[in-house]
Design a protein around this motif. Structure first.
Motif, PDB file in Angstrom:
ATOM      1  N   LYS A  28      12.320   0.966   5.213  1.00 37.89           N
ATOM      2  CA  LYS A  28      11.703   0.619   6.494  1.00 37.89           C
ATOM      3  C   LYS A  28      11.869  -0.875   6.772  1.00 37.89           C
ATOM      4  O   LYS A  28      12.197  -1.276   7.903  1.00 37.89           O
ATOM      5  CB  LYS A  28      10.219   1.006   6.487  1.00 37.89           C
ATOM      6  CG  LYS A  28       9.436   0.578   7.716  1.00 37.89           C
ATOM      7  CD  LYS A  28       9.856   1.315   8.950  1.00 37.89           C
ATOM      8  CE  LYS A  28       8.971   0.924  10.117  1.00 37.89           C
ATOM      9  NZ  LYS A  28       9.228   1.725  11.298  1.00 37.89           N
TER      10      LYS A  28
ATOM     11  N   GLY B  41       2.934   1.388   5.122  1.00 39.21           N
ATOM     12  CA  GLY B  41       3.236   1.261   6.549  1.00 39.21           C
ATOM     13  C   GLY B  41       2.089   0.628   7.313  1.00 39.21           C
ATOM     14  O   GLY B  41       2.295  -0.188   8.214  1.00 39.21           O
TER      15      GLY B  41
ATOM     16  N   GLN C 174       1.929  -2.494  10.271  1.00 41.16           N
ATOM     17  CA  GLN C 174       0.894  -2.251  11.270  1.00 41.16           C
ATOM     18  C   GLN C 174       0.994  -0.858  11.890  1.00 41.16           C
ATOM     19  O   GLN C 174       0.700  -0.648  13.072  1.00 41.16           O
ATOM     20  CB  GLN C 174       0.901  -3.319  12.378  1.00 41.16           C
ATOM     21  CG  GLN C 174       0.514  -4.707  11.909  1.00 41.16           C
ATOM     22  CD  GLN C 174       1.585  -5.367  11.061  1.00 41.16           C
ATOM     23  OE1 GLN C 174       2.742  -5.384  11.431  1.00 41.16           O
ATOM     24  NE2 GLN C 174       1.203  -5.894   9.910  1.00 41.16           N
ATOM     25  N   GLU C 175       1.402   0.126  11.077  1.00 43.12           N
ATOM     26  CA  GLU C 175       1.448   1.511  11.559  1.00 43.12           C
ATOM     27  C   GLU C 175       0.048   2.109  11.461  1.00 43.12           C
ATOM     28  O   GLU C 175      -0.708   1.791  10.542  1.00 43.12           O
ATOM     29  CB  GLU C 175       2.450   2.316  10.728  1.00 43.12           C
ATOM     30  CG  GLU C 175       3.871   1.820  10.912  1.00 43.12           C
ATOM     31  CD  GLU C 175       4.883   2.591  10.073  1.00 43.12           C
ATOM     32  OE1 GLU C 175       4.491   3.474   9.286  1.00 43.12           O
ATOM     33  OE2 GLU C 175       6.075   2.282  10.215  1.00 43.12           O
TER      34      GLU C 175
END
Length: 137
Positions: free
Chosen positions: A40, A108, A113-114
């Motif tokens: 990611k 995450g 900042q998911e």
């Protein structure tokens, strides 16, 4: 808790697992979650232009340290997983891969900042209870 194995062929005969086996499976799952976080991070570093050719994107990935580290980690974990399956039944080992979802979701949330919704956390908790049931009986 124990998994008994035939010394000659490695076949598991009981459904319960040793604490050491559970810890080895957790190590695998945490590694997979960390690999996802590295990938990611790599994805966020890539160019967002749509007109980039496939060759450009491949070259970009092959020179990106988070991608290389994540891919290497996945390769090592694949070998580790195959080794685990030599003495653990797949039906008991595979559910532990769920823990990689927990690591990736928390990572995450912390690093990208998911969102983590209550429903998502509740669902993970329910599956976690299922893991306890599977590993003890």
């Amino acid at each position: 808790m124990s998994v008994t194995a035939d010394a000659e062929d490695g076949n598991c005969h009981k459904a319960t697992m040793k604490i050491a086996h559970i810890l080895m499976l957790m190590l695998f799952a945490v590694g997979m979650g960390l690999g996802q976080l590295l990938l990611k991070f790599s994805a966020k570093r890539q160019s967002t232009t749509i007109d980039g050719s496939l060759l450009f994107r491949l070259t970009s990935l092959l020179s990106d340290w988070p991608f290389l580290l994540g891919a290497t980690l996945y390769g090592l974990l694949l070998v580790y997983w195959i080794w685990l399956l030599t003495f653990l039944p797949l039906s008991r080992a595979y559910p532990f891969t769920f823990l990689s979802l927990v690591v990736a979701a928390i990572g995450g949330f912390l690093f990208f900042q998911e969102p983590l919704t209550f429903r998502f956390v509740a669902g993970m908790a329910i599956i976690g209870v299922g893991l306890v049931v599977l590993s003890t009986g």
